[in-house]
Design a protein around this motif. Structure first.
Motif, PDB file in Angstrom:
ATOM      1  N   ASP A 237      14.368   0.726  24.020  1.00  0.00           N
ATOM      2  CA  ASP A 237      15.219  -0.090  23.160  1.00  0.00           C
ATOM      3  C   ASP A 237      15.327  -1.515  23.692  1.00  0.00           C
ATOM      4  N   VAL A 238      14.465  -1.910  24.611  1.00  0.00           N
ATOM      5  CA  VAL A 238      14.598  -3.194  25.297  1.00  0.00           C
ATOM      6  C   VAL A 238      13.702  -4.228  24.613  1.00  0.00           C
ATOM      7  N   ASP A 239      14.331  -5.195  23.936  1.00  0.00           N
ATOM      8  CA  ASP A 239      13.575  -6.281  23.309  1.00  0.00           C
ATOM      9  C   ASP A 239      13.062  -7.230  24.376  1.00  0.00           C
ATOM     10  N   GLY A 240      11.841  -7.686  24.218  1.00  0.00           N
ATOM     11  CA  GLY A 240      11.272  -8.649  25.151  1.00  0.00           C
ATOM     12  C   GLY A 240      10.630  -8.038  26.378  1.00  0.00           C
ATOM     13  N   VAL A 241      10.783  -6.735  26.580  1.00  0.00           N
ATOM     14  CA  VAL A 241      10.149  -6.047  27.706  1.00  0.00           C
ATOM     15  C   VAL A 241       9.166  -5.032  27.136  1.00  0.00           C
ATOM     16  N   ASN A 242       7.917  -5.156  27.520  1.00  0.00           N
ATOM     17  CA  ASN A 242       6.873  -4.259  27.024  1.00  0.00           C
ATOM     18  C   ASN A 242       6.471  -3.258  28.092  1.00  0.00           C
ATOM     19  N   VAL A 243       5.964  -2.133  27.634  1.00  0.00           N
ATOM     20  CA  VAL A 243       5.424  -1.101  28.517  1.00  0.00           C
ATOM     21  C   VAL A 243       3.906  -1.169  28.408  1.00  0.00           C
TER      22      VAL A 243
ATOM     23  N   ALA B 103      19.693  -8.258  -0.589  1.00  0.00           N
ATOM     24  CA  ALA B 103      21.069  -7.857  -0.309  1.00  0.00           C
ATOM     25  C   ALA B 103      21.152  -6.577   0.511  1.00  0.00           C
ATOM     26  N   LEU B 104      20.068  -5.797   0.548  1.00  0.00           N
ATOM     27  CA  LEU B 104      20.089  -4.553   1.297  1.00  0.00           C
ATOM     28  C   LEU B 104      20.095  -4.843   2.793  1.00  0.00           C
ATOM     29  N   PRO B 105      20.858  -4.072   3.582  1.00  0.00           N
ATOM     30  CA  PRO B 105      20.852  -4.303   5.032  1.00  0.00           C
ATOM     31  C   PRO B 105      19.503  -3.929   5.628  1.00  0.00           C
ATOM     32  N   ALA B 106      19.140  -4.633   6.696  1.00  0.00           N
ATOM     33  CA  ALA B 106      17.881  -4.318   7.382  1.00  0.00           C
ATOM     34  C   ALA B 106      18.021  -2.981   8.089  1.00  0.00           C
ATOM     35  N   CYS B 107      17.020  -2.161   7.991  1.00  0.00           N
ATOM     36  CA  CYS B 107      17.042  -0.850   8.631  1.00  0.00           C
ATOM     37  C   CYS B 107      16.515  -0.971  10.055  1.00  0.00           C
ATOM     38  N   SER B 108      17.206  -0.368  10.961  1.00  0.00           N
ATOM     39  CA  SER B 108      16.734  -0.329  12.343  1.00  0.00           C
ATOM     40  C   SER B 108      15.699   0.778  12.466  1.00  0.00           C
ATOM     41  N   SER B 109      14.605   0.473  13.094  1.00  0.00           N
ATOM     42  CA  SER B 109      13.538   1.464  13.218  1.00  0.00           C
ATOM     43  C   SER B 109      13.755   2.376  14.413  1.00  0.00           C
ATOM     44  N   GLY B 110      14.781   2.128  15.219  1.00  0.00           N
ATOM     45  CA  GLY B 110      15.019   2.961  16.386  1.00  0.00           C
ATOM     46  C   GLY B 110      14.174   2.517  17.555  1.00  0.00           C
ATOM     47  N   PRO B 111      14.163   3.307  18.614  1.00  0.00           N
ATOM     48  CA  PRO B 111      13.415   2.899  19.805  1.00  0.00           C
ATOM     49  C   PRO B 111      11.911   2.979  19.574  1.00  0.00           C
ATOM     50  N   GLU B 112      11.201   2.133  20.295  1.00  0.00           N
ATOM     51  CA  GLU B 112       9.745   2.198  20.297  1.00  0.00           C
ATOM     52  C   GLU B 112       9.351   3.401  21.149  1.00  0.00           C
ATOM     53  N   VAL B 113       8.452   4.227  20.629  1.00  0.00           N
ATOM     54  CA  VAL B 113       8.015   5.418  21.361  1.00  0.00           C
ATOM     55  C   VAL B 113       6.542   5.258  21.706  1.00  0.00           C
ATOM     56  N   LEU B 114       6.229   5.322  22.989  1.00  0.00           N
ATOM     57  CA  LEU B 114       4.857   5.209  23.479  1.00  0.00           C
ATOM     58  C   LEU B 114       4.482   6.528  24.135  1.00  0.00           C
TER      59      LEU B 114
ATOM     60  N   ARG C 177      15.554  -9.725  33.723  1.00  0.00           N
ATOM     61  CA  ARG C 177      16.142  -8.634  32.930  1.00  0.00           C
ATOM     62  C   ARG C 177      16.350  -7.445  33.846  1.00  0.00           C
ATOM     63  N   ARG C 178      17.398  -6.672  33.558  1.00  0.00           N
ATOM     64  CA  ARG C 178      17.633  -5.411  34.259  1.00  0.00           C
ATOM     65  C   ARG C 178      17.395  -4.296  33.259  1.00  0.00           C
ATOM     66  N   VAL C 179      16.597  -3.329  33.682  1.00  0.00           N
ATOM     67  CA  VAL C 179      16.223  -2.222  32.810  1.00  0.00           C
ATOM     68  C   VAL C 179      16.668  -0.914  33.460  1.00  0.00           C
ATOM     69  N   PHE C 180      17.410  -0.127  32.707  1.00  0.00           N
ATOM     70  CA  PHE C 180      17.877   1.186  33.139  1.00  0.00           C
ATOM     71  C   PHE C 180      16.878   2.223  32.633  1.00  0.00           C
ATOM     72  N   VAL C 181      16.354   3.048  33.547  1.00  0.00           N
ATOM     73  CA  VAL C 181      15.360   4.063  33.204  1.00  0.00           C
ATOM     74  C   VAL C 181      15.932   5.437  33.539  1.00  0.00           C
ATOM     75  N   SER C 182      15.965   6.309  32.550  1.00  0.00           N
ATOM     76  CA  SER C 182      16.318   7.707  32.813  1.00  0.00           C
ATOM     77  C   SER C 182      15.075   8.537  32.565  1.00  0.00           C
ATOM     78  N   LEU C 183      14.928   9.624  33.327  1.00  0.00           N
ATOM     79  CA  LEU C 183      13.708  10.412  33.194  1.00  0.00           C
ATOM     80  C   LEU C 183      13.992  11.897  33.294  1.00  0.00           C
ATOM     81  N   GLU C 184      13.112  12.653  32.650  1.00  0.00           N
ATOM     82  CA  GLU C 184      13.188  14.112  32.661  1.00  0.00           C
ATOM     83  C   GLU C 184      11.780  14.679  32.769  1.00  0.00           C
TER      84      GLU C 184
END
Length: 129
Positions: free
Chosen positions: A36-42, A11-22, A68-75
């Motif tokens: 945060d893009v499912d199906g697209v790997n780095v 009954a507990l809601p599934a917890c989101s693990s957040g973005p994958e960090v590499l 798929r279109r992927v938006f990339v922001s960088l710093e």
């Protein structure tokens, strides 16, 4: 109580693990990618520092059949984690890339000349078509 435990857990809601960090670190330049893009790997993350300029490169791989279109922001950040603002002249801060189904795309980013960045932080998000 022990017989109720499985029902409670379901009954507990599934917890989101957040973005994958590499992270890839070559000792001089660190590349951190949050996705945060499912199906697209780095894959194949690389970084180097030559001739007073950092270069970061990695592949985004679309495992889906559809494009798929992927938006990339960088710093680019220095050793004290200050943002190198004028890096926008060398590389725009944001890009949108298309990746065809079951294909890869190589992305390469360059730091501004004469700066000494220690980290490139990228964020990947999906853009709805």
């Amino acid at each position: 109580l022990y017989t109720l435990l499985p029902a409670i857990l379901l009954a507990l809601p599934a917890c989101s693990s957040g973005p994958e960090v590499l992270t890839h670190d070559n000792g001089q330049i660190r590349l951190v990618i949050e996705s945060d893009v499912d199906g697209v790997n780095v894959e194949d993350m690389k970084v180097r520092f030559e001739n007073n300029r950092a270069t970061a490169q990695f592949n985004i791989v679309n495992g889906d059949d559809d494009a798929r279109r992927v938006f990339v922001s960088l710093e680019w950040l220095d050793a004290q984690n200050f943002l190198l603002e004028d890096s926008m002249e060398a590389d725009p801060k944001e890009h949108t890339f298309s990746v065809r189904g079951n294909k890869r795309r190589t992305l390469t980013f360059f730091s501004p000349d004469g700066k000494k960045p220690t980290t490139l932080r990228c964020s990947l998000e999906e853009v709805n078509l």
